[in-house]
Design a protein around this motif. Sequence first.
Motif, short mmCIF file in Angstrom:
data_model
loop_
_atom_site.label_atom_id
_atom_site.label_comp_id
_atom_site.label_asym_id
_atom_site.label_seq_id
_atom_site.Cartn_x
_atom_site.Cartn_y
_atom_site.Cartn_z
N UNK A 143 -27.49 34.18 -7.66
CA UNK A 143 -27.74 33.13 -8.65
C UNK A 143 -26.45 32.49 -9.17
N UNK A 144 -25.31 32.99 -8.73
CA UNK A 144 -24.04 32.45 -9.18
C UNK A 144 -23.84 31.06 -8.61
N UNK A 145 -23.44 30.13 -9.42
CA UNK A 145 -23.31 28.72 -9.03
C UNK A 145 -22.44 28.54 -7.79
N UNK A 146 -21.36 29.30 -7.66
CA UNK A 146 -20.45 29.14 -6.52
C UNK A 146 -20.75 30.10 -5.39
N UNK A 147 -21.95 30.65 -5.35
CA UNK A 147 -22.33 31.57 -4.29
C UNK A 147 -22.19 30.88 -2.93
N UNK A 148 -21.51 31.51 -2.02
CA UNK A 148 -21.32 30.95 -0.68
C UNK A 148 -22.30 31.54 0.33
N UNK A 149 -23.08 32.51 -0.09
CA UNK A 149 -24.04 33.15 0.81
C UNK A 149 -25.38 32.42 0.76
N UNK A 150 -25.36 31.17 1.19
CA UNK A 150 -26.57 30.37 1.24
C UNK A 150 -26.82 29.95 2.69
N UNK A 151 -28.06 29.69 2.98
CA UNK A 151 -28.42 29.16 4.30
C UNK A 151 -28.40 27.64 4.22
N UNK A 152 -27.62 27.05 5.06
CA UNK A 152 -27.60 25.59 5.17
C UNK A 152 -28.63 25.19 6.20
N UNK A 153 -29.37 24.14 5.91
CA UNK A 153 -30.42 23.70 6.80
C UNK A 153 -30.09 22.32 7.35
N UNK A 154 -30.41 22.16 8.61
CA UNK A 154 -30.26 20.85 9.24
C UNK A 154 -31.37 20.70 10.27
N UNK A 155 -32.00 19.57 10.27
CA UNK A 155 -33.07 19.27 11.22
C UNK A 155 -32.54 18.28 12.24
N UNK A 156 -32.64 18.66 13.51
CA UNK A 156 -32.16 17.79 14.58
C UNK A 156 -32.90 18.13 15.87
#
Length: 189
Positions: free
Chosen positions: A103-116
């Motif tokens: 929940x930390x604002x600068x958390x880098x452990x997120x999944x980035x999504x891209x549709x292509x």
Amino acid sequence: MYIDRMDGRRVGALWLLAARSTRSLVYLPMCATPIPPGIGDELFPERPLDLVLAHHSLQFSPSVWKQVRERITARNAPRELQTASVPDSDLPADDEVDYAALNYQDNRDVLRQRLYAETLFLTGSAAAFREPARHFFALAKEGPPAAAGNSIYLQGGCNYHVCRQFYWPHLDSRGNREVHVEYCPRWTR
């Protein structure tokens, strides 16, 4: 995403493999799978997508995906069956997940999504893949008992809902959304 018991364990293991193998693309060709009844109609107009999981350090560009997919799915592409195993210790227990860090604002452990090209690309860190993997295993475990305990079963579908959603509260400005995985027994068309 709809999974049954066996596929839940397989897909969970593939998410753990994506967390562990920073130099690999994990490709799930889900467009070829028939969709369950009631999905893809006017009420639920979703279309099936393939899924690619990749560690962010690989820096794979989705713009080259069509060429890569063409090479790996070509009839004359070399095929070699390989087995990979992931240690049980890679799957975090619920009490090992640091929800405050997520929940930390600068958390880098997120999944980035891209549709292509009819493919959903999810890229992220090892933790970003490891934490949601447990949801697939839990759904594979929880789904069948809920289905078996239901006295009324609608043929060709289900009248119960056993699911898991995972996402991070601070979704980035590119419009990333939660991932919804639902248990569904094997269906036929």
